[in-house]
Motif scaffolding. Structure first.
Motif: not given
Length: 149
Positions: A118, A122, A126-128, A130-132, A134-135, A138
């Motif tokens: 993560l 940051r 790289d927002p893609v 970062e979202e991966a 975060r998933a 989770h």
């Protein structure tokens, strides 16, 4: 008469990996010895069998086996086959505890790697990724929270 090799407490400490205070404590609580004392100096003189016992205790201690199970294990060593089932049970009980610790450490490792991923995303903007991350975080968080209990 066959000469008996004797070892100092420093020798036994070096060879077993047990600190000298631990050797004294193990003698005090009856896990080791009784250890012969030099008549003139009063210093402990360990026989080969004492060194062997100290090395076994060092292995058990490294595995996190407690004093009472060490005591039972040591007493059973001289019983041989008659105590084999009890020795096995002591070791398997502690093996199960180690397996639980390994699983806990795997969850901690997963969490650390996901968090590092993560922060790397940051850092690279790289927002893609970062979202991966975060998933993935989770997914790992419930497993991590279980280790707190």
């Amino acid at each position: 008469m066959v000469p008996v090799t004797t070892w100092t407490i420093q020798d036994v400490s070096r060879q077993s990996g047990l600190p000298e205070p631990t050797l004294r404590y193990y003698e005090e609580v009856g896990l080791l010895g009784p250890i012969h004392r030099d008549e003139r100096s009063g210093h402990r003189r360990y026989a080969d069998g004492d060194l062997d016992d100290a090395q076994v205790l060092a292995c058990l201690r490294a595995m996190g086996i407690g004093i009472e199970d060490m005591r039972t294990y040591q007493a059973n060593r001289s019983r041989g086959r008659a105590a084999a089932a009890e020795q096995r049970d002591i070791l398997l009980r502690h093996a199960a505890r180690v397996e639980e610790q390994i699983e806990t450490l795997r969850v901690h490792l997963d969490y650390l790697r996901v968090k590092a991923t993560l922060w790397q995303a940051r850092d690279h903007g790289d927002p893609v990724a970062e979202e991966a991350a975060r998933a993935a975080l989770h997914d790992v968080l419930p497993r991590l929270q279980e280790t707190f209990r």
